[in-house]
Design a protein around this motif. Structure first.
Motif, PDB file in Angstrom:
ATOM      1  N   ILE A  67       0.839  -1.001  -0.058  1.00  0.00           N
ATOM      2  CA  ILE A  67      -0.161  -0.221  -0.035  1.00  0.00           C
ATOM      3  C   ILE A  67       0.893   1.145   0.111  1.00  0.00           C
ATOM      4  O   ILE A  67       1.718   1.450   0.947  1.00  0.00           O
ATOM      5  CB  ILE A  67      -0.938   0.062   1.213  1.00  0.00           C
ATOM      6  N   GLY A  68       0.786   1.841  -1.210  1.00  0.00           N
ATOM      7  CA  GLY A  68       1.741   3.309  -1.003  1.00  0.00           C
ATOM      8  C   GLY A  68       1.328   4.336  -0.353  1.00  0.00           C
ATOM      9  O   GLY A  68       0.101   4.277   0.176  1.00  0.00           O
ATOM     10  N   ALA A  69       2.338   5.110   0.068  1.00  0.00           N
ATOM     11  CA  ALA A  69       2.142   6.194   1.263  1.00  0.00           C
ATOM     12  C   ALA A  69       1.812   7.410   0.436  1.00  0.00           C
ATOM     13  O   ALA A  69       2.083   7.810  -0.591  1.00  0.00           O
ATOM     14  CB  ALA A  69       3.430   6.120   2.117  1.00  0.00           C
ATOM     15  N   LEU A  70       1.148   8.365   1.464  1.00  0.00           N
ATOM     16  CA  LEU A  70       0.976   9.706   0.846  1.00  0.00           C
ATOM     17  C   LEU A  70       1.891  10.506   1.277  1.00  0.00           C
ATOM     18  O   LEU A  70       2.739  10.390   2.395  1.00  0.00           O
ATOM     19  CB  LEU A  70      -0.504  10.133   1.562  1.00  0.00           C
ATOM     20  N   ALA A  71       1.985  11.538   0.566  1.00  0.00           N
ATOM     21  CA  ALA A  71       3.046  12.612   0.914  1.00  0.00           C
ATOM     22  C   ALA A  71       2.663  14.035   0.563  1.00  0.00           C
ATOM     23  O   ALA A  71       1.770  14.180  -0.273  1.00  0.00           O
ATOM     24  CB  ALA A  71       4.299  12.350   0.138  1.00  0.00           C
ATOM     25  N   GLY A  72       3.350  15.063   1.296  1.00  0.00           N
ATOM     26  CA  GLY A  72       3.032  16.259   1.136  1.00  0.00           C
ATOM     27  C   GLY A  72       1.672  16.762   1.148  1.00  0.00           C
ATOM     28  O   GLY A  72       0.721  16.334   2.114  1.00  0.00           O
ATOM     29  N   ALA A  73       1.171  17.832   0.310  1.00  0.00           N
ATOM     30  CA  ALA A  73      -0.153  18.198   0.456  1.00  0.00           C
ATOM     31  C   ALA A  73      -1.258  17.134   0.172  1.00  0.00           C
ATOM     32  O   ALA A  73      -2.473  17.514   0.435  1.00  0.00           O
ATOM     33  CB  ALA A  73      -0.227  19.304  -0.689  1.00  0.00           C
ATOM     34  N   ALA A  74      -0.846  16.177  -0.588  1.00  0.00           N
ATOM     35  CA  ALA A  74      -1.603  15.100  -0.609  1.00  0.00           C
ATOM     36  C   ALA A  74      -2.501  14.433   0.543  1.00  0.00           C
ATOM     37  O   ALA A  74      -3.439  14.029   0.229  1.00  0.00           O
ATOM     38  CB  ALA A  74      -1.081  13.901  -1.617  1.00  0.00           C
ATOM     39  N   VAL A  75      -1.852  14.642   1.546  1.00  0.00           N
ATOM     40  CA  VAL A  75      -2.209  13.863   2.753  1.00  0.00           C
ATOM     41  C   VAL A  75      -3.552  14.771   3.039  1.00  0.00           C
ATOM     42  O   VAL A  75      -4.651  14.159   3.333  1.00  0.00           O
ATOM     43  CB  VAL A  75      -1.168  13.914   3.796  1.00  0.00           C
ATOM     44  N   GLY A  76      -3.355  16.096   3.320  1.00  0.00           N
ATOM     45  CA  GLY A  76      -4.527  16.674   3.545  1.00  0.00           C
ATOM     46  C   GLY A  76      -5.859  16.749   2.604  1.00  0.00           C
ATOM     47  O   GLY A  76      -6.977  16.609   3.256  1.00  0.00           O
ATOM     48  N   ASN A  77      -5.443  16.807   1.301  1.00  0.00           N
ATOM     49  CA  ASN A  77      -6.696  16.461   0.343  1.00  0.00           C
ATOM     50  C   ASN A  77      -7.265  15.100   0.507  1.00  0.00           C
ATOM     51  O   ASN A  77      -8.548  15.069   0.495  1.00  0.00           O
ATOM     52  CB  ASN A  77      -5.837  16.897  -1.106  1.00  0.00           C
ATOM     53  N   TYR A  78      -6.638  14.214   0.677  1.00  0.00           N
ATOM     54  CA  TYR A  78      -7.093  12.911   0.680  1.00  0.00           C
ATOM     55  C   TYR A  78      -7.964  12.578   1.969  1.00  0.00           C
ATOM     56  O   TYR A  78      -9.076  12.261   1.723  1.00  0.00           O
ATOM     57  CB  TYR A  78      -5.825  11.838   0.804  1.00  0.00           C
ATOM     58  N   MET A  79      -7.498  13.349   2.921  1.00  0.00           N
ATOM     59  CA  MET A  79      -8.497  13.087   4.335  1.00  0.00           C
ATOM     60  C   MET A  79      -9.450  14.216   4.045  1.00  0.00           C
ATOM     61  O   MET A  79     -10.525  13.838   4.746  1.00  0.00           O
ATOM     62  CB  MET A  79      -7.607  13.627   5.141  1.00  0.00           C
ATOM     63  N   ASP A  80      -9.483  15.271   3.553  1.00  0.00           N
ATOM     64  CA  ASP A  80     -10.651  16.021   3.402  1.00  0.00           C
ATOM     65  C   ASP A  80     -11.645  15.227   2.498  1.00  0.00           C
ATOM     66  O   ASP A  80     -12.946  15.509   3.031  1.00  0.00           O
ATOM     67  CB  ASP A  80     -10.187  17.402   2.464  1.00  0.00           C
ATOM     68  N   GLN A  81     -11.263  14.735   1.521  1.00  0.00           N
ATOM     69  CA  GLN A  81     -12.320  13.848   0.754  1.00  0.00           C
ATOM     70  C   GLN A  81     -13.035  12.899   1.508  1.00  0.00           C
ATOM     71  O   GLN A  81     -14.049  12.650   1.508  1.00  0.00           O
ATOM     72  CB  GLN A  81     -11.405  13.542  -0.540  1.00  0.00           C
TER      73      GLN A  81
END
Length: 218
Positions: A67-81
């Motif tokens: 399972i690939g990890a999230l990085a940078g700004a992608a983390v916040g956007n992923y959890m927002d959705q």
């Protein structure tokens, strides 16, 4: 397999078991108040201290499973959705969604999840867990910590065991809905993390709960 953490008070501080006093009314030996306090405190510290290690193990297991990890700004956007979808799915169910940094916490009150002193998930709660599972399957870069909590009624040992069994029941249901087992860890906090006053009926009701903490894989 799903990872479980349970620390029973007496097992945590075996050295205290001999600290007893004589009850002047019954003539029986009983554990002193100081010893009881030490037992409870040691158990709470041991459980809470294991949380970080459990999350690290879950993270490593997820990465090991590809399972690939999230990085940078992608983390916040992923959890927002993910948060937005969970709020839509859980509206009106009695389950609250709280944001804590990049983590999401789903609070499942005990009165809608379990019968009194039971650890089997109520069948009428299945549709709610189905909704949760639907979102969790879509957002598979999220670790899931399932934590059981109780009020302070009864012994610490009983509450610790009950809280873990309830967490395991919720986790087991999610596994049955196709959530990867490497993503899930369970823990029983018993009465050690109250969110309300255990001296009132309402407070005790609020403290009897299962919480899902959703943690992005980073």
């Amino acid at each position: 397999m799903k990872k479980s953490l349970l620390v029973l008070a007496l097992a945590s501080v075996v050295g205290f078991t001999g600290c007893t006093t004589l009850d002047p009314y019954t003539g029986e030996q009983r554990t002193s108040r100081a010893t009881q306090g030490a037992l409870i405190g040691a158990a709470a510290g041991a459980v809470i201290g294991n949380v970080t290690g459990s999350r690290d193990r879950t993270r490593r297991a997820m990465i090991g499973a590809g399972i690939g990890a999230l990085a940078g700004a992608a983390v916040g956007n992923y959890m927002d959705q993910q948060e937005a979808e969970l709020r839509r799915e859980l509206e009106g169910t009695g389950v609250s969604v709280t944001r804590d940094g990049d983590n999401l916490i789903l609070n499942m009150p005990g009165n809608i999840t379990f019968d009194v002193n039971r650890d089997e998930v109520k069948s009428e709660f299945y549709p709610v867990l189905n909704s949760v599972a639907k979102v969790l399957k879509k957002y598979d870069k999220t670790a899931i910590e399932v934590a059981g909590h109780t009020d302070s009624t009864g012994t610490v040992e009983h509450n610790m065991a009950l809280s873990l069994r309830r967490a395991d029941s919720v986790a087991g249901y999610l596994l049955g809905q196709g959530i990867q087992n490497v993503r899930i860890a369970t823990i029983g906090f018993g009465p050690h993390r109250p969110i309300a006053d255990n001296n009132t009926a309402q407070g005790r009701s609020l403290n009897r709960r299962v919480e899902l903490t959703l943690i992005p894989l980073t």
